[in-house]
Design a protein around this motif. Structure first.
Motif, short mmCIF file in Angstrom:
data_model
loop_
_atom_site.label_atom_id
_atom_site.label_comp_id
_atom_site.label_asym_id
_atom_site.label_seq_id
_atom_site.Cartn_x
_atom_site.Cartn_y
_atom_site.Cartn_z
N VAL A 64 0.84 -1.20 0.00
CA VAL A 64 0.00 0.00 0.00
C VAL A 64 0.87 1.25 0.00
CG1 VAL A 64 -1.61 1.38 1.37
CG2 VAL A 64 -2.02 -1.07 1.06
N LYS A 65 1.91 1.26 0.83
CA LYS A 65 2.82 2.41 0.88
C LYS A 65 3.56 2.60 -0.44
CE LYS A 65 3.89 2.71 5.83
NZ LYS A 65 4.97 2.59 6.86
N PHE A 66 3.99 1.48 -1.04
CA PHE A 66 4.73 1.57 -2.30
C PHE A 66 3.83 2.08 -3.42
CE2 PHE A 66 7.03 -0.65 -5.92
CZ PHE A 66 8.09 0.24 -5.93
N LEU A 67 2.57 1.63 -3.45
CA LEU A 67 1.62 2.11 -4.46
C LEU A 67 1.38 3.61 -4.30
CD1 LEU A 67 -1.00 -0.77 -4.63
CD2 LEU A 67 0.17 0.25 -6.59
N ARG A 68 1.27 4.07 -3.05
CA ARG A 68 1.07 5.50 -2.81
C ARG A 68 2.29 6.29 -3.28
NH1 ARG A 68 0.21 6.96 3.28
NH2 ARG A 68 2.42 6.39 3.29
N GLU A 69 3.48 5.75 -3.01
CA GLU A 69 4.72 6.41 -3.43
C GLU A 69 4.77 6.53 -4.95
OE1 GLU A 69 9.38 5.05 -3.67
OE2 GLU A 69 8.29 4.61 -1.80
N LEU A 70 4.42 5.46 -5.64
CA LEU A 70 4.44 5.47 -7.11
C LEU A 70 3.34 6.38 -7.67
CD1 LEU A 70 4.98 1.65 -7.76
CD2 LEU A 70 6.68 3.47 -7.94
N ARG A 71 2.22 6.44 -6.98
CA ARG A 71 1.12 7.29 -7.42
C ARG A 71 1.51 8.77 -7.39
NH1 ARG A 71 -2.81 6.55 -3.46
NH2 ARG A 71 -2.67 8.68 -2.68
N LYS A 72 2.30 9.14 -6.39
CA LYS A 72 2.69 10.54 -6.23
C LYS A 72 3.94 10.90 -7.02
CE LYS A 72 0.61 11.14 -1.67
NZ LYS A 72 0.83 11.53 -0.25
N ASP A 73 4.64 9.89 -7.54
CA ASP A 73 5.87 10.12 -8.31
C ASP A 73 5.50 10.49 -9.75
OD1 ASP A 73 8.27 10.00 -9.70
OD2 ASP A 73 9.01 8.26 -8.60
N SER A 74 5.76 11.73 -10.12
CA SER A 74 5.37 12.22 -11.45
C SER A 74 6.11 11.52 -12.58
CB SER A 74 5.59 13.73 -11.54
OG SER A 74 6.96 14.05 -11.32
N ALA A 91 -9.12 -7.82 5.99
CA ALA A 91 -8.80 -6.39 5.99
C ALA A 91 -7.60 -6.04 5.10
CB ALA A 91 -8.59 -5.89 7.42
N PRO A 92 -6.49 -6.80 5.14
CA PRO A 92 -5.36 -6.48 4.25
C PRO A 92 -5.74 -6.58 2.77
CG PRO A 92 -4.62 -7.86 6.05
CD PRO A 92 -6.11 -7.84 6.12
N SER A 93 -6.58 -7.56 2.42
CA SER A 93 -7.02 -7.69 1.02
C SER A 93 -7.83 -6.47 0.61
CB SER A 93 -7.86 -8.95 0.85
OG SER A 93 -7.13 -10.11 1.19
N GLN A 94 -8.67 -5.98 1.53
CA GLN A 94 -9.48 -4.79 1.24
C GLN A 94 -8.60 -3.54 1.14
OE1 GLN A 94 -12.36 -5.05 4.48
NE2 GLN A 94 -13.91 -5.82 3.07
N GLU A 95 -7.56 -3.46 1.96
CA GLU A 95 -6.66 -2.31 1.89
C GLU A 95 -5.93 -2.27 0.54
OE1 GLU A 95 -5.43 -1.29 6.48
OE2 GLU A 95 -4.16 -2.68 5.37
N LEU A 96 -5.53 -3.43 0.04
CA LEU A 96 -4.89 -3.49 -1.28
C LEU A 96 -5.89 -3.10 -2.36
CD1 LEU A 96 -2.73 -6.72 -0.99
CD2 LEU A 96 -1.90 -4.41 -1.41
N TYR A 97 -7.11 -3.56 -2.23
CA TYR A 97 -8.18 -3.21 -3.18
C TYR A 97 -8.32 -1.69 -3.27
CZ TYR A 97 -13.03 -2.66 -4.89
OH TYR A 97 -14.16 -2.28 -5.58
N LEU A 98 -8.37 -1.02 -2.13
CA LEU A 98 -8.53 0.43 -2.10
C LEU A 98 -7.30 1.14 -2.68
CD1 LEU A 98 -10.22 0.90 1.40
CD2 LEU A 98 -11.29 1.15 -0.86
N ALA A 99 -6.11 0.62 -2.39
CA ALA A 99 -4.88 1.23 -2.90
C ALA A 99 -4.81 1.12 -4.42
CB ALA A 99 -3.66 0.57 -2.26
N VAL A 100 -5.20 -0.03 -4.95
CA VAL A 100 -5.21 -0.23 -6.41
C VAL A 100 -6.28 0.66 -7.04
CG1 VAL A 100 -5.71 -1.91 -8.24
CG2 VAL A 100 -4.30 -2.58 -6.29
N LYS A 101 -7.42 0.76 -6.39
CA LYS A 101 -8.51 1.60 -6.91
C LYS A 101 -8.08 3.06 -6.98
CE LYS A 101 -13.35 2.81 -5.96
NZ LYS A 101 -14.52 2.56 -5.05
N ARG A 102 -7.43 3.56 -5.91
CA ARG A 102 -6.96 4.95 -5.90
C ARG A 102 -5.93 5.19 -7.00
NH1 ARG A 102 -6.86 4.05 -0.06
NH2 ARG A 102 -8.68 5.05 0.88
N PHE A 103 -5.04 4.22 -7.20
CA PHE A 103 -4.02 4.38 -8.23
C PHE A 103 -4.68 4.44 -9.61
CE2 PHE A 103 -0.66 3.51 -11.15
CZ PHE A 103 0.49 3.99 -10.55
N ALA A 104 -5.65 3.55 -9.85
CA ALA A 104 -6.30 3.48 -11.16
C ALA A 104 -7.07 4.76 -11.49
CB ALA A 104 -7.24 2.28 -11.21
N GLN A 105 -7.43 5.52 -10.48
CA GLN A 105 -8.13 6.78 -10.72
C GLN A 105 -7.19 7.87 -11.22
OE1 GLN A 105 -9.81 7.36 -6.80
NE2 GLN A 105 -11.67 6.18 -7.26
#
Length: 294
Positions: A64-74, A91-105
């Motif tokens: 989740v942290k790595f996806l957020r880092e990549l999302r913010k990296d221009s 819960a961890p599966s749902q957290e990954l789901y949300l992280a992937v969803k945010r990235f895809a947006q």
């Protein structure tokens, strides 16, 4: 007055010549790296990230942290989500789901399925921009289970009678030392079905499928990649290379790219020892001994 540089070159011709040679090599190496694509980001070609979801999902935080880092990296234009997981805790599966969803947006994210991307592994990948699976990848397995071990008969054989004091009749549900009462069974089924409905709703929403369509196959059945594609759970059939090609096309990238791969795994000493012995350490237990998982 004598020029200091001329004086040095005259007095130390070998060192002076060697210094020039080193400078030339450094400049040549830099230019080669630059034009071989290692500095393409300066020209806007960008880079892609590879996020690995491997094994039983019990801790989503590193990914989740790595996806957020990549999302913010221009400089990162998109991400390949490589999934090789049979599922895991909820819960961890749902957290990954949300992280992937945010990235895809924000940017394209392509999920690539390896040997298995089932249950929580599929849940995590569902919101990806595109999902690519091998025809023989095992996926699906949409459902929830709760497990606990019962030691009641063993305790009776050895003459031990456990005593449990709870604040209410449902607090001890799932205790390994007692049989479930009808009331407790109904209570646990309610929890399971609520978690199951969350799973079904999230998959239907992410994949833009009618909920009733998902409900028909949400009985825990595993599917091959080919079956999943026919049912709309997967977009394309192909391997890792096909997924990378698709991602680059979605990102508008041609040729080689800079790759940022992670997250890095940090293993404890006990995990390292267990790994050398061929053993696994995974799972998440509730206070009452129950394990809820996808």
């Amino acid at each position: 007055m004598t020029n200091p540089r001329h004086s040095f070159s005259a007095r130390h011709p070998f060192l002076f010549g060697f210094s020039l040679l080193i400078m030339a090599v450094v400049l040549l190496w830099g230019a080669t790296a630059f034009f071989n694509g290692k500095a393409r980001v300066l020209f806007g070609a960008g880079s892609i990230g590879i996020v690995n979801v491997q094994g039983t999902i019990t801790d989503s935080l590193p990914a989740v942290k790595f996806l957020r880092e990549l999302r913010k990296d221009s400089s990162v234009k998109g991400v390949l989500l490589r999934v090789n997981s049979p599922g895991g805790t909820i819960a961890p599966s749902q957290e990954l789901y949300l992280a992937v969803k945010r990235f895809a947006q924000v940017k394209p994210i392509v999920a690539s399925f390896g040997t298995v991307a089932a249950s929580g592994g599929y849940y995590a990948a569902a919101p990806a921009t595109q999902i690519v699976a091998n025809s023989g990848s095992i996926t699906g397995s949409i459902g929830v289970k709760a497990e606990y071990a019962s030691f009641k008969q063993l305790m009776e054989k050895v003459g031990v009678k456990p005593v449990q004091i709870t604040s209410g009749p449902l607090k001890g549900a799932g205790s390994p030392y007692a049989e479930l009462t009808p009331e407790q069974h109904e209570y646990l089924m309610g929890l399971i079905m609520d978690l199951h409905n969350q799973f079904v709703s999230d998959v239907a929403s992410a994949r833009k499928l009618d909920r009733k369509v998902v409900e028909k196959i949400a009985d825990g059945r595993a599917l091959t990649g080919r079956e999943a594609k026919e049912l709309g759970l997967v977009d394309r059939l192909g391997g890792f290379e096909d997924a990378v090609t698709l991602l680059k096309a979605l990102c508008g990238i041609e040729g080689d790219v800079v790759v940022k791969e992670g997250p890095e795994k940090e293993k404890s000493l006990i995990s390292e020892i267990f790994g050398m012995l061929g053993l696994k350490t995974s799972g998440s237990f509730s206070a009452d001994g129950l394990i809820f998982s996808y």
